[in-house]
Design a protein around this motif. Structure first.
Motif, PDB file in Angstrom:
ATOM      1  N   TRP A 139      -2.488   2.584  -5.888  1.00 14.48           N
ATOM      2  CA  TRP A 139      -2.593   2.114  -4.503  1.00 14.48           C
ATOM      3  C   TRP A 139      -3.231   0.731  -4.400  1.00 14.48           C
ATOM      4  O   TRP A 139      -3.041   0.039  -3.399  1.00 14.48           O
ATOM      5  CB  TRP A 139      -3.411   3.099  -3.679  1.00 14.48           C
ATOM      6  N   ASN A 147      -0.045  -2.268  -6.056  1.00 16.93           N
ATOM      7  CA  ASN A 147       0.574  -2.320  -4.725  1.00 16.93           C
ATOM      8  C   ASN A 147       1.791  -1.383  -4.609  1.00 16.93           C
ATOM      9  O   ASN A 147       2.828  -1.730  -4.045  1.00 16.93           O
ATOM     10  CB  ASN A 147       1.002  -3.755  -4.386  1.00 16.93           C
ATOM     11  N   GLY A 171       1.935   1.193  -2.862  1.00 14.51           N
ATOM     12  CA  GLY A 171       2.080   1.693  -1.496  1.00 14.51           C
ATOM     13  C   GLY A 171       3.235   1.015  -0.771  1.00 14.51           C
ATOM     14  O   GLY A 171       4.056   1.668  -0.113  1.00 14.51           O
TER      15      GLY A 171
END
Length: 285
Positions: free
Chosen positions: A70, A74, A76
């Motif tokens: 997360w 990156n 997410g």
């Protein structure tokens, strides 16, 4: 004589059942062992990951790799991009396959067999052969480096098989329902929307899960058509951990474990509809 024959039949039945269980357990191990190793590696430290001796249970469980998922990498944003691409292609495929399946099974028109044969032929081409044509078309319409272009590609590669699935499911629904509704004055679209479509929920669920799984696991098209870091999908991000100088095995296994969770939850929730939709049309009434 009869007792001896009964015992021989019983022993053969027990032996056959035992062999089947051994075969099933062996096949299950081929699937479960890599998955368990993936989950185990995700919780290992860097030192244990590169240990020459295999370590199944980490001596020191760490969540650093999941934190990197997360934060540092990156993932997410990549997960969001994958969801957008998969959901967009799923909506297009389910809508088009439902309309096409209903039209093919309910209406008589010239070229119907040719149309279904054409859809079948499109599945015979290897995916790698379609990369250059897709890239050329999307470049012409300025759709490279965009999720819209990726959605179109995912929908185009899945819509043929989805149409075949829905066509086989629509064939299991009696045409008498349409005729009875038409006698009452219902139009063809009203019959499709209010009567037939609610009966095809298992088929729609099977198509939706099929398209979602294919889109979620797809790598080749997304790696070629998307070059912006902000638009990359999850599979591209996971493969990027395999660098030229080092392979981040624990980070890669953590990312792979997290990426499997949505599909596992989806299949567990809708497996009844998925199996029913996949097996529809296999047996004639």
């Amino acid at each position: 004589m009869s007792k001896t024959l009964f015992k021989s039949k019983k022993s053969r039945r027990i032996a056959g059942s035992t062999l089947r269980y051994i075969l099933l357990i062996t096949l299950a191990l081929f699937i479960l062992v890599p998955v368990l190793w993936m989950v185990s590696t995700a919780f290992k430290t860097e030192a244990e990951t590169y240990s020459p001796n295999p370590i199944w249970i980490p001596t020191e469980i760490t969540l650093d790799s999941f934190k990197k998922f997360w934060g540092l990498y990156n993932f997410g944003t990549m997960t969001k991009n994958s969801l957008v691409a998969c959901l967009g292609s799923m909506i297009i495929c389910t809508a088009c396959s439902c309309l096409a399946g209903y039209g093919v099974t309910r209406f008589h028109f010239k070229g119907k067999k040719t149309f279904m044969g054409f859809l079948l032929v499109t599945q015979m081409f290897p995916s790698v052969m379609l990369v250059v044509p897709f890239y050329s078309v999307l470049t012409k319409y300025h759709l490279t480096n965009s999720l819209i272009g990726l959605i179109i590609v995912y929908a185009a590669t899945n819509i043929a098989f989805s149409t075949w699935m829905m066509t086989s499911y629509f064939k299991t629904i009696p045409v008498e329902l349409d005729e009875a509704a038409r006698v009452d004055g219902a139009s063809s679209f009203m019959i499709f929307r209010k009567i037939i479509l609610p009966l095809t929920v298992p088929g729609i669920a099977a198509v939706a899960i099929f398209v979602l799984i294919n889109g979620w696991n797809e790598y080749m098209y997304s790696s070629v058509l998307i070059s912006k870091d902000s638009l990359k999908t999850l599979t591209v991000g996971i493969v990027a951990l395999n660098t030229q100088n080092q392979v981040h095995w624990n980070d890669m296994m953590a990312a792979s474990s997290v990426s499997c969770i949505p599909l596992i939850i989806l299949f567990l929730c809708f497996q009844k509809y998925f199996i029913a939709g996949m097996t529809s049309g296999a047996v004639k009434n």
